[in-house]
Design an enzyme around this catalytic site. Structure first.
Site, PDB file in Angstrom:
ATOM      1  N   LYS A  42     -15.958 -17.240  15.838  1.00  0.00           N
ATOM      2  CA  LYS A  42     -16.188 -17.063  14.398  1.00  0.00           C
ATOM      3  C   LYS A  42     -17.576 -17.467  13.926  1.00  0.00           C
ATOM      4  O   LYS A  42     -17.798 -17.718  12.748  1.00  0.00           O
ATOM      5  CB  LYS A  42     -15.126 -17.794  13.533  1.00  0.00           C
ATOM      6  CG  LYS A  42     -13.689 -17.575  13.908  1.00  0.00           C
ATOM      7  CD  LYS A  42     -13.383 -16.169  14.311  1.00  0.00           C
ATOM      8  CE  LYS A  42     -13.549 -15.180  13.195  1.00  0.00           C
ATOM      9  NZ  LYS A  42     -13.536 -13.791  13.750  1.00  0.00           N
ATOM     10  N   HIS A  97     -16.999 -17.435  25.012  1.00  0.00           N
ATOM     11  CA  HIS A  97     -16.784 -18.565  24.097  1.00  0.00           C
ATOM     12  C   HIS A  97     -16.574 -19.864  24.872  1.00  0.00           C
ATOM     13  O   HIS A  97     -16.194 -20.875  24.296  1.00  0.00           O
ATOM     14  CB  HIS A  97     -15.520 -18.350  23.264  1.00  0.00           C
ATOM     15  CG  HIS A  97     -15.595 -17.260  22.246  1.00  0.00           C
ATOM     16  ND1 HIS A  97     -16.671 -17.063  21.422  1.00  0.00           N
ATOM     17  CD2 HIS A  97     -14.683 -16.322  21.876  1.00  0.00           C
ATOM     18  CE1 HIS A  97     -16.416 -16.045  20.610  1.00  0.00           C
ATOM     19  NE2 HIS A  97     -15.222 -15.572  20.869  1.00  0.00           N
ATOM     20  N   SER A 127     -13.230 -18.781   8.394  1.00  0.00           N
ATOM     21  CA  SER A 127     -13.184 -17.487   9.067  1.00  0.00           C
ATOM     22  C   SER A 127     -12.061 -17.472  10.109  1.00  0.00           C
ATOM     23  O   SER A 127     -11.309 -16.493  10.222  1.00  0.00           O
ATOM     24  CB  SER A 127     -14.543 -17.210   9.720  1.00  0.00           C
ATOM     25  OG  SER A 127     -14.556 -15.960  10.346  1.00  0.00           O
TER      26      SER A 127
HETATM   27  P1  A3P Z   1     -16.173 -14.124   7.872  1.00  0.00           P
HETATM   28  O1  A3P Z   1     -14.772 -14.227   8.359  1.00  0.00           O
HETATM   29  O2  A3P Z   1     -16.657 -15.383   7.224  1.00  0.00           O
HETATM   30  O3  A3P Z   1     -16.422 -12.915   7.035  1.00  0.00           O
HETATM   31  P2  A3P Z   1     -17.193 -13.671  15.256  1.00  0.00           P
HETATM   32  O4  A3P Z   1     -17.843 -12.367  15.509  1.00  0.00           O
HETATM   33  O5  A3P Z   1     -17.853 -14.797  16.014  1.00  0.00           O
HETATM   34  O6  A3P Z   1     -15.731 -13.626  15.456  1.00  0.00           O
HETATM   35  O7  A3P Z   1     -17.469 -14.044  13.740  1.00  0.00           O
HETATM   36  C1  A3P Z   1     -16.887 -13.275  12.719  1.00  0.00           C
HETATM   37  C2  A3P Z   1     -17.613 -13.546  11.423  1.00  0.00           C
HETATM   38  O8  A3P Z   1     -18.881 -12.843  11.449  1.00  0.00           O
HETATM   39  C3  A3P Z   1     -16.853 -13.039  10.223  1.00  0.00           C
HETATM   40  O9  A3P Z   1     -17.117 -13.960   9.169  1.00  0.00           O
HETATM   41  C4  A3P Z   1     -17.524 -11.685   9.988  1.00  0.00           C
HETATM   42  O10 A3P Z   1     -17.391 -11.191   8.685  1.00  0.00           O
HETATM   43  C5  A3P Z   1     -18.963 -12.006  10.298  1.00  0.00           C
HETATM   44  N1  A3P Z   1     -19.739 -10.802  10.599  1.00  0.00           N
HETATM   45  C6  A3P Z   1     -19.393  -9.787  11.431  1.00  0.00           C
HETATM   46  N2  A3P Z   1     -20.325  -8.837  11.409  1.00  0.00           N
HETATM   47  C7  A3P Z   1     -21.288  -9.237  10.547  1.00  0.00           C
HETATM   48  C8  A3P Z   1     -22.514  -8.655  10.092  1.00  0.00           C
HETATM   49  N3  A3P Z   1     -22.934  -7.480  10.539  1.00  0.00           N
HETATM   50  N4  A3P Z   1     -23.231  -9.358   9.177  1.00  0.00           N
HETATM   51  C9  A3P Z   1     -22.806 -10.549   8.732  1.00  0.00           C
HETATM   52  N5  A3P Z   1     -21.655 -11.146   9.122  1.00  0.00           N
HETATM   53  C10 A3P Z   1     -20.913 -10.493  10.026  1.00  0.00           C
END
Ligand code: A3P
Length: 283
Positions: A42, A97, A127
């Site tokens: 996340k 991870h 998140s």
């Molecule tokens: P939120 O749940 O706060 O919106 P991971 O990829 O490590 O699982 O993290 C997911 C988080 O990254 C989510 O946060 C998601 O919305 C955000 N995210 C994914 N793509 C993104 C992008 N292109 N720009 C900004 N945030 C992004």
């Protein structure tokens, strides 16, 4: 109890197995030309895969539009993950991870490039609360308060955020390690992506760089079915879950109570004592 336990840490029950985790951690051989993306879940993993894919393609969108994100950068420790990576030729891109102490030891003697992206842990918490309740990978929390307790105890996927950060920070001064944050990527996408290119030894034209920035933006990525999780099977997630949930900094302020934030800060101060505050872009 809704988790797969490996080396004392909770892992997801679907798409992971004890044997594969054991093999991947003990045997996987990293090559000098590999690029390895490491994150605590996340923290912006998928965003960075999109960026790295676009950099690899010189800003061309064909690859991100035709190949699912998890095939572009396979997950080392999942079922099938490292075996798929092993079949690839040339410079490989992979994600993980894994906490530092479990990571395949071949990394430490290789010149592989490691990119570690971190994020404000309160936003990571929020998140994760949404994500895990929409996946079928683990037990669901009944409330944010319950998930808060789990997170603080490290009783969530891949264990404690604090331990993850503390472990990987020990690599931060290495030449082949690039430390990034979700926050700086949000604030200065252009200069951060330029730093990534420099680290990878990749030269893009201004037009190519523009394309990387535009096509990895939250709005564009949310529409890309190869990256937004639209294609993930309902075996794993509850539809209409998308990985692109909100994509902002500081959403914790809309979720955590004052008491929770204070309790968080107290633990944070204890666990992160000894690290210079300037290392982290959050308050
Ligand atoms: P939120 O749940 O706060 O919106 P991971 O990829 O490590 O699982 O993290 C997911 C988080 O990254 C989510 O946060 C998601 O919305 C955000 N995210 C994914 N793509 C993104 C992008 N292109 N720009 C900004 N945030 C992004």
């Amino acid at each position: 109890d809704g988790y797969l336990w490996f080396e004392g840490l909770p892992f997801p029950v679907l798409n992971y197995s004890y044997e594969v985790l054991k093999e991947a951690c003990a045997q996987f051989v990293i090559k000098d030309e590999d690029t390895v993306l490491v994150t605590y879940p996340k923290s912006g993993t998928h965003w960075l895969v999109e960026i790295l894919s676009l950099i690899h393609s010189n800003g061309d969108t064909k690859w991100i539009r035709s190949v699912p994100l998890w095939d572009r950068s396979p997950w080392l420790e999942t079922n099938g993950g490292y075996k798929r990576i092993n079949k690839r030729e040339g410079p490989r891109l992979m994600s993980s991870h894994l906490p530092f102490h479990l990571f395949p030891k071949s990394l430490f003697t290789s010149k592989a490039k490691v990119i570690y992206i971190m994020r404000n842990p309160k936003d990571v918490l929020v998140s994760g609360y949404y994500q895990w309740n929409m996946t079928k990978l683990c037990k669901k929390s009944e409330s944010l308060e319950q998930y808060f307790q789990w997170f603080m105890q490290g009783n969530v996927h891949y264990g404690s955020w604090f331990e993850h950060i503390r472990g990987w920070m020990s690599m931060r001064d290495r030449e082949n390690v690039l430390l990034l944050s979700y926050e700086e990527l949000q604030k200065n996408p252009r200069s951060t992506i330029e730093r990534i290119c420099q680290f990878l030894g990749k030269k893009l034209t201004p037009e190519e760089l523009d394309s990387v920035i535009k096509n990895s933006s939250f709005q564009v990525m949310k529409q890309n079915k190869m990256s937004n999780f639209e294609m993930v099977s309902e075996t794993f997630i509850t539809k209409p879950f998308l990985i692109t949930r909100k994509g902002i900094c500081g959403d914790w302020k809309n979720h955590l109570t004052v008491a929770q934030a204070e309790a968080f800060d107290k633990v944070y101060q204890e666990k992160m004592a000894g690290f210079p505050k300037e290392l982290f872009p959050w308050e």
